[in-house]
Design a protein around this motif. Structure first.
Motif, PDB file in Angstrom:
ATOM      1  N   ALA A 218       0.585  -1.077   0.006  1.00 10.62           N
ATOM      2  CA  ALA A 218       0.055   0.027  -0.140  1.00 10.62           C
ATOM      3  C   ALA A 218       0.783   1.239  -0.054  1.00 10.62           C
ATOM      4  O   ALA A 218       0.329   2.528   0.060  1.00 10.62           O
ATOM      5  N   LEU A 219       2.224   0.985  -0.016  1.00 10.65           N
ATOM      6  CA  LEU A 219       2.953   2.242  -0.036  1.00 10.65           C
ATOM      7  C   LEU A 219       4.182   2.255  -1.221  1.00 10.65           C
ATOM      8  O   LEU A 219       4.714   1.364  -1.242  1.00 10.65           O
ATOM      9  N   ALA A 220       4.482   3.424  -1.650  1.00 11.37           N
ATOM     10  CA  ALA A 220       5.548   3.509  -2.577  1.00 11.37           C
ATOM     11  C   ALA A 220       6.292   5.100  -2.257  1.00 11.37           C
ATOM     12  O   ALA A 220       5.649   5.826  -1.897  1.00 11.37           O
ATOM     13  N   ASN A 221       7.581   4.776  -2.230  1.00  9.24           N
ATOM     14  CA  ASN A 221       8.346   5.887  -1.705  1.00  9.24           C
ATOM     15  C   ASN A 221       8.342   7.210  -3.066  1.00  9.24           C
ATOM     16  O   ASN A 221       9.120   6.399  -4.037  1.00  9.24           O
ATOM     17  N   PRO A 222       7.963   8.117  -3.111  1.00  9.70           N
ATOM     18  CA  PRO A 222       8.196   8.926  -4.252  1.00  9.70           C
ATOM     19  C   PRO A 222       9.598   9.241  -4.454  1.00  9.70           C
ATOM     20  O   PRO A 222       9.920   9.483  -5.796  1.00  9.70           O
ATOM     21  N   GLU A 223      10.553   9.682  -3.403  1.00 10.34           N
ATOM     22  CA  GLU A 223      11.850   9.859  -3.689  1.00 10.34           C
ATOM     23  C   GLU A 223      12.433   8.661  -4.492  1.00 10.34           C
ATOM     24  O   GLU A 223      13.333   8.982  -5.409  1.00 10.34           O
ATOM     25  N   LEU A 224      12.106   7.191  -4.150  1.00 17.87           N
ATOM     26  CA  LEU A 224      12.637   6.260  -5.260  1.00 17.87           C
ATOM     27  C   LEU A 224      12.361   6.318  -6.475  1.00 17.87           C
ATOM     28  O   LEU A 224      13.140   6.075  -7.599  1.00 17.87           O
ATOM     29  N   ILE A 225      10.975   6.573  -6.651  1.00 21.26           N
ATOM     30  CA  ILE A 225      10.494   6.825  -7.991  1.00 21.26           C
ATOM     31  C   ILE A 225      11.130   7.882  -8.813  1.00 21.26           C
ATOM     32  O   ILE A 225      11.639   7.704  -9.966  1.00 21.26           O
ATOM     33  N   ARG A 226      11.249   9.212  -8.216  1.00 14.57           N
ATOM     34  CA  ARG A 226      11.951  10.263  -9.044  1.00 14.57           C
ATOM     35  C   ARG A 226      13.628   9.852  -9.218  1.00 14.57           C
ATOM     36  O   ARG A 226      13.859  10.220  -9.978  1.00 14.57           O
ATOM     37  N   ALA A 227      14.077   9.268  -8.294  1.00 11.92           N
ATOM     38  CA  ALA A 227      15.508   8.769  -8.500  1.00 11.92           C
ATOM     39  C   ALA A 227      15.747   8.024  -9.772  1.00 11.92           C
ATOM     40  O   ALA A 227      16.518   8.009 -10.477  1.00 11.92           O
ATOM     41  N   THR A 228      14.371   6.904 -10.063  1.00 11.65           N
ATOM     42  CA  THR A 228      14.572   5.932 -10.915  1.00 11.65           C
ATOM     43  C   THR A 228      14.420   6.788 -12.150  1.00 11.65           C
ATOM     44  O   THR A 228      15.078   6.753 -13.400  1.00 11.65           O
ATOM     45  N   VAL A 229      13.559   7.934 -12.122  1.00 11.08           N
ATOM     46  CA  VAL A 229      13.272   8.760 -13.469  1.00 11.08           C
ATOM     47  C   VAL A 229      14.640   9.477 -13.631  1.00 11.08           C
ATOM     48  O   VAL A 229      15.066   9.517 -14.893  1.00 11.08           O
ATOM     49  N   GLY A 230      15.158   9.866 -12.556  1.00 12.44           N
ATOM     50  CA  GLY A 230      16.625  10.679 -13.083  1.00 12.44           C
ATOM     51  C   GLY A 230      17.573   9.882 -13.646  1.00 12.44           C
ATOM     52  O   GLY A 230      18.421  10.275 -14.606  1.00 12.44           O
ATOM     53  N   ALA A 231      17.640   8.596 -13.115  1.00  9.56           N
ATOM     54  CA  ALA A 231      18.740   7.691 -13.635  1.00  9.56           C
ATOM     55  C   ALA A 231      18.370   7.405 -15.073  1.00  9.56           C
ATOM     56  O   ALA A 231      19.085   7.401 -16.173  1.00  9.56           O
ATOM     57  N   THR A 232      17.027   7.411 -15.570  1.00 13.89           N
ATOM     58  CA  THR A 232      16.504   6.923 -16.821  1.00 13.89           C
ATOM     59  C   THR A 232      16.815   8.037 -17.655  1.00 13.89           C
ATOM     60  O   THR A 232      17.097   7.725 -18.924  1.00 13.89           O
ATOM     61  N   LEU A 233      16.608   9.220 -17.276  1.00 10.02           N
ATOM     62  CA  LEU A 233      16.876  10.287 -18.249  1.00 10.02           C
ATOM     63  C   LEU A 233      18.405  10.485 -18.623  1.00 10.02           C
ATOM     64  O   LEU A 233      18.518  10.503 -19.719  1.00 10.02           O
ATOM     65  N   LYS A 234      19.144  10.044 -17.683  1.00  8.54           N
ATOM     66  CA  LYS A 234      20.732  10.175 -17.831  1.00  8.54           C
ATOM     67  C   LYS A 234      21.056   8.710 -18.826  1.00  8.54           C
ATOM     68  O   LYS A 234      21.632   9.038 -19.729  1.00  8.54           O
ATOM     69  N   THR A 235      20.349   7.814 -18.698  1.00 12.01           N
ATOM     70  CA  THR A 235      20.564   6.789 -19.619  1.00 12.01           C
ATOM     71  C   THR A 235      20.000   6.771 -20.769  1.00 12.01           C
ATOM     72  O   THR A 235      20.605   6.233 -21.943  1.00 12.01           O
ATOM     73  N   ALA A 236      18.765   7.297 -21.049  1.00 11.70           N
ATOM     74  CA  ALA A 236      18.077   7.628 -22.346  1.00 11.70           C
ATOM     75  C   ALA A 236      19.025   7.965 -23.568  1.00 11.70           C
ATOM     76  O   ALA A 236      19.032   7.602 -24.639  1.00 11.70           O
ATOM     77  N   GLY A 237      19.704   9.128 -23.232  1.00 12.05           N
ATOM     78  CA  GLY A 237      20.520   9.954 -24.333  1.00 12.05           C
ATOM     79  C   GLY A 237      21.440   8.804 -24.778  1.00 12.05           C
ATOM     80  O   GLY A 237      21.882   8.864 -26.064  1.00 12.05           O
ATOM     81  N   ALA A 238      22.037   8.205 -23.928  1.00 14.40           N
ATOM     82  CA  ALA A 238      23.432   7.421 -24.198  1.00 14.40           C
ATOM     83  C   ALA A 238      22.774   6.072 -24.880  1.00 14.40           C
ATOM     84  O   ALA A 238      23.536   5.990 -25.814  1.00 14.40           O
ATOM     85  N   ALA A 239      21.489   5.763 -24.495  1.00  8.56           N
ATOM     86  CA  ALA A 239      21.260   4.382 -25.155  1.00  8.56           C
ATOM     87  C   ALA A 239      20.676   4.506 -26.459  1.00  8.56           C
ATOM     88  O   ALA A 239      20.708   3.761 -27.326  1.00  8.56           O
ATOM     89  N   LEU A 240      20.168   6.009 -26.921  1.00  5.89           N
ATOM     90  CA  LEU A 240      19.897   6.437 -28.281  1.00  5.89           C
ATOM     91  C   LEU A 240      20.765   6.719 -29.240  1.00  5.89           C
ATOM     92  O   LEU A 240      20.562   7.001 -30.230  1.00  5.89           O
ATOM     93  N   LYS A 241      22.086   6.878 -28.782  1.00  2.00           N
ATOM     94  CA  LYS A 241      23.267   7.335 -29.597  1.00  2.00           C
ATOM     95  C   LYS A 241      23.200   6.215 -30.846  1.00  2.00           C
ATOM     96  O   LYS A 241      23.100   4.735 -30.631  1.00  2.00           O
ATOM     97  N   PRO A 242      23.759   6.402 -31.918  1.00  2.00           N
ATOM     98  CA  PRO A 242      23.546   5.403 -33.018  1.00  2.00           C
ATOM     99  C   PRO A 242      24.993   4.399 -32.764  1.00  2.00           C
ATOM    100  O   PRO A 242      25.883   4.667 -31.893  1.00  2.00           O
ATOM    101  N   THR A 243      24.416   3.156 -33.106  1.00  2.00           N
ATOM    102  CA  THR A 243      25.556   2.031 -32.646  1.00  2.00           C
ATOM    103  C   THR A 243      25.711   1.474 -34.135  1.00  2.00           C
ATOM    104  O   THR A 243      25.401   1.788 -35.296  1.00  2.00           O
ATOM    105  N   SER A 244      26.823   0.390 -34.205  1.00  2.00           N
ATOM    106  CA  SER A 244      27.182  -0.003 -35.303  1.00  2.00           C
ATOM    107  C   SER A 244      26.374  -0.859 -36.077  1.00  2.00           C
ATOM    108  O   SER A 244      26.592  -1.144 -37.024  1.00  2.00           O
ATOM    109  N   THR A 245      25.281  -1.154 -35.170  1.00  2.50           N
ATOM    110  CA  THR A 245      24.364  -2.439 -35.704  1.00  2.50           C
ATOM    111  C   THR A 245      23.159  -1.547 -36.819  1.00  2.50           C
ATOM    112  O   THR A 245      22.452  -1.922 -37.408  1.00  2.50           O
ATOM    113  N   GLY A 246      23.366  -0.180 -36.384  1.00  5.49           N
ATOM    114  CA  GLY A 246      22.336   0.692 -37.251  1.00  5.49           C
ATOM    115  C   GLY A 246      21.026   0.925 -36.844  1.00  5.49           C
ATOM    116  O   GLY A 246      20.226   1.411 -37.382  1.00  5.49           O
ATOM    117  N   ARG A 247      20.791   0.284 -35.446  1.00  3.99           N
ATOM    118  CA  ARG A 247      19.628   0.694 -34.742  1.00  3.99           C
ATOM    119  C   ARG A 247      19.598   1.798 -34.170  1.00  3.99           C
ATOM    120  O   ARG A 247      20.317   2.509 -33.794  1.00  3.99           O
TER     121      ARG A 247
END
Length: 189
Positions: free
Chosen positions: A160-189
């Motif tokens: 019945a409980l979730a910690n908003p700070e942990l959710i926000r920390a997850t979002v922050g980590a994800t935003l840092k990760t997304a840009g790096a993950a979307l860079k072009p790769t050698s496979t062309g994806r």
């Protein structure tokens, strides 16, 4: 059984490169605050924070139904949108990210896992768990699964409980990760 997926995207985005996904359901008699309102909240917050950034022009934000019933919502999404799915560079999935003081964990494709560890200093990982990233991985799309592991309230009436700070920390980590993950790769994806 009938379910409903909710997919949000910025007007005009028809060929996303990334899907940020989570699930809407829980199990019978469990309120599902951590499992999985926390993941849903993370995706909604990601969409809110990305709306006026270039990331919004490259993303879909999906909330799947029926994960607890065999990944029905995500499987249906993948099956009914083959051209869209094959154009993806990655899929990020969020499940149980609102409880536990343990570090945020990430599992998934080997070439992607190092990205969040370096970009967001995410410490540790664990064996991959079956959630809504699985149908995307089975379709050949690299995936990352963000989670904090099981807690004592897993599938219980006490979830019945979730910690908003942990959710926000997850979002922050994800935003840092997304840009790096979307860079072009050698496979062309």
């Amino acid at each position: 059984m009938r379910g409903v997926n909710v997919v949000a995207f910025k007007w005009g985005v028809t060929r996303p490169e990334i899907v940020f996904g989570s699930r809407l359901d829980s199990v019978f008699r469990s309120p599902g605050a951590n499992d999985n309102l926390s993941g849903t909240a993370a995706v909604v917050e990601l969409a809110r924070r990305a709306v006026h950034t270039p990331l919004a022009q490259r993303s879909f934000f999906a909330l799947f139904d029926g994960e607890e019933d065999g990944l029905r919502g995500s499987r249906t999404f993948v099956q009914e949108n083959p051209a869209l799915v094959q154009g993806l560079k990655t899929m990020f999935n969020f499940d149980m990210v609102g409880v536990n003081a343990a570090p945020l964990r990430v599992t998934g494709e080997r070439q992607l896992v190092d990205t969040p560890r370096q970009a967001a200093q995410i410490a540790g990982s664990s064996p991959d768990q079956g959630s809504d990233q699985v149908p995307f991985a089975q379709a050949g799309i690299p995936t990352l699964f963000f989670h904090r592991g099981l807690d004592a309230n897993y599938h219980q009436p006490t979830d019945a409980l979730a910690n908003p700070e942990l959710i926000r920390a997850t979002v922050g980590a994800t935003l840092k990760t997304a840009g790096a993950a979307l860079k072009p790769t050698s496979t062309g994806r």
